[in-house]
Each structure stands twice: as C-alpha cells, then as structure tokens.
Design a protein around this motif. Structure first.
Motif, PDB file in Angstrom:
ATOM      1  N   ASP A   2       0.849  -1.184   0.000  1.00  0.00           N
ATOM      2  CA  ASP A   2       0.000   0.000   0.000  1.00  0.00           C
ATOM      3  C   ASP A   2       0.886   1.236   0.000  1.00  0.00           C
ATOM      4  OD1 ASP A   2      -2.892   1.061   1.961  1.00  0.00           O
ATOM      5  OD2 ASP A   2      -1.885   1.962   0.259  1.00  0.00           O
ATOM      6  N   SER A   4      -0.439   4.213  -1.313  1.00  0.00           N
ATOM      7  CA  SER A   4      -1.370   5.303  -1.588  1.00  0.00           C
ATOM      8  C   SER A   4      -1.195   6.430  -0.581  1.00  0.00           C
ATOM      9  CB  SER A   4      -2.806   4.774  -1.550  1.00  0.00           C
ATOM     10  OG  SER A   4      -3.065   4.180  -0.297  1.00  0.00           O
ATOM     11  N   THR A   5      -1.794   7.591  -0.926  1.00  0.00           N
ATOM     12  CA  THR A   5      -1.740   8.826  -0.106  1.00  0.00           C
ATOM     13  C   THR A   5      -0.308   9.252   0.184  1.00  0.00           C
ATOM     14  OG1 THR A   5      -1.857   7.680   2.041  1.00  0.00           O
ATOM     15  CG2 THR A   5      -3.949   8.211   0.949  1.00  0.00           C
ATOM     16  N   TYR A  26      -1.872  -1.150  -3.905  1.00  0.00           N
ATOM     17  CA  TYR A  26      -2.560   0.133  -3.848  1.00  0.00           C
ATOM     18  C   TYR A  26      -1.576   1.237  -4.214  1.00  0.00           C
ATOM     19  CZ  TYR A  26      -5.906  -2.634  -1.160  1.00  0.00           C
ATOM     20  OH  TYR A  26      -6.800  -3.584  -0.756  1.00  0.00           O
ATOM     21  N   SER A  28      -2.739   4.579  -5.334  1.00  0.00           N
ATOM     22  CA  SER A  28      -3.537   5.786  -5.560  1.00  0.00           C
ATOM     23  C   SER A  28      -2.810   6.982  -4.941  1.00  0.00           C
ATOM     24  CB  SER A  28      -4.928   5.613  -4.935  1.00  0.00           C
ATOM     25  OG  SER A  28      -5.572   4.494  -5.479  1.00  0.00           O
ATOM     26  N   THR A  29      -1.781   7.471  -5.650  1.00  0.00           N
ATOM     27  CA  THR A  29      -0.905   8.513  -5.083  1.00  0.00           C
ATOM     28  C   THR A  29      -1.144   9.898  -5.673  1.00  0.00           C
ATOM     29  OG1 THR A  29       0.828   8.133  -6.720  1.00  0.00           O
ATOM     30  CG2 THR A  29       0.888   6.777  -4.729  1.00  0.00           C
TER      31      THR A  29
END
Length: 427
Positions: A2, A4-5, A26, A28-29
């Motif tokens: 993960d 992301s962020t 994951y 979603s950056t």
C-alpha cells in the motif's frame, strides 16, 4: 503493498511486475504518470489492484487481464486512460468490483463484459462510451450498483434491468430514447436516475418525464352527433359500473391498504459479498448447525452490527431450491409469536459464478430447543447453570413462546407442542 496517499511521482517501474506473489497493490498517489506497464500481468495471485486518482495515460494493456484470473477488485478511476475497454476482461470471472470512471475511454461497452458473472459493482461514468447497452449484461444477476452516467450511450433502456436487485442505477446524461420501464427497480425513483436524456418518456410519475406519444394513421373525422352518442353510452356504462363496485371496493379497502403497506415496507438487501464478510468467510467459528437442505452460520452485519442467523442452502441437494421458495413464501405470509422472524433473503451468485441462496433470520443466542428440553449434564458445571425447564414450565402455555424463541437450531421455526403432551407425562 500500500503506497497510496503518498507523493510518489513519475512512471510505474516495469520491474514492479517481478513481485509476482503480491495479493493486493494500492498505488492511488495522485501523481503517477505514463502508461500502465504490461509487466503487471505477472501478478498471477493478485485479487486487488488500485491505480486510481493518478495521471496515467495510454490504453489499458490486455496483458493485465489474462493472467489475473483471481482478480476481485480493479480500480482505474480518475486517470487519463484512452481507447476501448479490452474484450479480454471476460477472463476475470471472479471480478466483483470494476471502476474505470472519470477517464477518456471510448468505443462500445464490450459484450464480453457479461462474462464477469460475479460483478456486484460496475462504475463506468464520465467517459465517452457509445452505442447501446449490450444484451449480454443480462447475465450479471448479482449486480448491486451500476453507474453508466455521463457517456454517449444511446438506444432504449433494456428491459432486463427490471429483473436486477439493484441498490443504485444511474443512466443520467446520455442519449437514451424511448419509454422508461415501469417494473422492478424502475418503480423506486430514489435509487434510479435518468436525467439528462432528452428523448426519454413515460416511466413512473416521480421521474417527471413527458408522456410517450403514439403515432396514429390519419382517420376520417367523426361527426359531432356520433361523438355525443358514444360519450353518453360510455357515461351510462361508467355510472352503472361505479355503482355496482362501490360496495365491493369498500370491503376491500382495508385489505388493499395493508397490501400496499407491505409492498412499500423497505426490505434489507444483502449481497453474497456482505454475507461472506458477516460470517468471516462462512468460518467454522461462526457455524451454528446443519439441517436437511443447508447450514446455519452466525453473522454480524457491517454497519449497524446487527447479529443474524444465516441459513445457506445446499443447492446440490435435491429439493433445496423448492425448499427455499416454499420457506420464503410461508414466512412472508405468516406472523406468529412462536415463529422466529425472517429478516430477508439473498438469491445471487458467489465469486465463482455458482448460484447462491440464503435465508437470514433473527439470531437467538440461548442455544437450541433440543438443549433446553433434553439438557445433558456436564462435569465441572454447577447444576444451577445448566439449561433446564422444570415440569411446570413445560406444561405452562405461556412458556411455549419462551421455548421456541430460545431456539437457534437450523430449523428456527419449530413449533412448541409441550402442552398437548403434558397429560402423557408423569414426571
């Protein structure tokens, strides 16, 4: 994995595909760019891939689908992807969630998408898809949420959508035309949206669409006298019919009102995925017991934490489907204090595309009726803590309700018939 962020930027390195044992990824950056590397097809064990909210461009590589037969969730939303949705997506038979919204995808919706029989959530809004909704999507019997809004889709709204147990249907801002269906999901204006389709007509009143006009051939004009005669005849017939029906309508009024209240009563809708999560994958820890046509599991519903008893039908057993329909029909029409209330039912498909049927009841936590009527002594257990009903409780009519409500056996609507046998007992 993960990531992301975070503030990772630039391209996704092709070497990421060397992590062939990944189950979830994951990314979603919001800053990744370039194309989706075809090397991600090396993830043969992946069941969750999230690349949303980036600036990825180019087409969706076909290599992403063939090896990923185990993929359950695929999220490519809010990117700059172009081209069509590859027809190879049909290989993802276990796919439960697909999100390609807010991209620049075009072309027709591939008919092969109907091969993803486990789909429950499909989001394709905010693209340039065109053409009609393919008939092959009628095989998506487990679909719960369908959003095709803000595209260039055309043609008529297919009638097979009436048979889906949808929680949300958004077809707004397209080029659909013709009459809106008025059955099934289309009877509830709160879960459907068809705004922005200027050529639609009909439907229920809440949609506020214009009436559909029927083109008629030219007819000769009737004389005024003939019109008056026909009007008078229909008026007399109408008055006589109203008079004869007033009495019967008055009697049926209460019955109709109760029927309407039952129809409008909201029913809890649960999907296979929700039940799978509620029972921790139908684990042995949640197993309550087994009956003639299935097994019962304890489940905790996501959201309000309601505890229920879930009876999963064994459809391989002959007569299980008939038992499911008979039980649904009986419990939908019978209310009694000695019957455990049915909460809802689920008729869908599992993640392997197999038919799935289950009944959801109120959960009764105090063991089975068998244990209360015939307690078994256990060592190292105080006699006061043993489940037991004394003789007076067994013959007391008021206890019959107690006995049955304590039951959590696989047949939860067993009647308590203790009173009828009381005279036969001597101790």
């Amino acid at each position: 994995m993960d990531l992301s962020t975070n503030i990772l930027s630039r391209k996704i390195p092709p070497s990421l595909g060397n992590l062939s044992l990944l189950n979830e990824l994951y990314l979603s950056t919001k800053r990744l760019e370039g194309t989706i590397p075809s090397s991600l097809g090396n993830f043969t064990n992946l069941y969750a891939l999230f690349l949303s909210q980036n600036s990825l461009s180019g087409t969706i590589p076909t290599q992403l689908f063939n090896p990923l037969a185990s993929l359950v969730s695929l999220d490519l939303a809010q990117n700059n992807l172009v081209g069509s949705l590859p027809s190879e997506i049909a290989t993802l038979e276990r796919l439960s969630e697909l999100d390609v919204s807010e991209n620049e995808l075009s072309g027709e919706i591939p008919s092969s998408l109907g091969g993803c029989v486990s789909l429950e959530y499909l989001y394709m809004e905010g693209n340039f898809f065109q053409g009609s909704i393919p008939p092959s999507l009628s095989s998506l019997r487990g679909i719960q949420d369908l959003d095709l809004s803000r595209n260039n889709l055309s043609g008529q709204i297919p009638s097979f959508l009436e048979n889906f147990s949808l929680l949300n249907l958004n077809l707004s801002f397209n080029n659909f035309e013709g009459e809106v269906p008025v059955a099934g999901v289309f009877t509830n204006a709160s879960i459907i949206s068809v705004v922005g389709n200027k050529k639609l007509c009909g439907g229920i009143l809440e949609l506020q669409l214009p009436k559909c006009t029927i083109k008629e051939s030219k007819k000769t004009k009737m004389s005024l006298a003939l019109i008056l005669i026909i009007t008078m005849v229909f008026t007399l017939v109408g008055v006589s019919m109203v008079t004869s029906l007033l009495f019967s309508c008055f009697k049926r009024k209460r019955k109709d009102q109760s029927a309407v209240s039952l129809v409008e009563d909201p029913v809890l809708k649960l999907s296979y995925g929700m039940l799978l999560k509620a029972t921790n994958g139908f684990s042995l820890e949640n197993f309550i017991g087994a009956g003639s046509f299935g097994s019962v599991y304890k489940g905790i519903l996501d959201g309000d934490g309601t505890i229920v008893a879930i009876k999963v039908l064994n459809l391989q057993r002959e007569g299980a489907s008939r038992s499911f329909m008979a039980e649904c029909e009986a419990l939908a029409n019978i209310r009694h204090r000695n019957l455990i209330k049915i909460v809802t039912s689920c008729s869908s498909v599992d993640f392997q595309g197999n038919e799935f049927k289950a009944l959801i009841y109120e959960f009764m936590p105090n063991g089975s009726l068998e244990e209360w009527l015939h307690p078994v002594s256990k060592t190292n257990v105080d006699e006061d803590k043993l489940q037991n009903l004394n003789f007076l409780q067994r013959i007391n009519c008021n206890q019959c309700s107690l006995c049955t409500r304590l039951s959590s056996s696989p047949v939860p609507y067993t009647y308590c018939s203790l009173r009828s046998k009381a005279k036969q007992r001597t101790s």
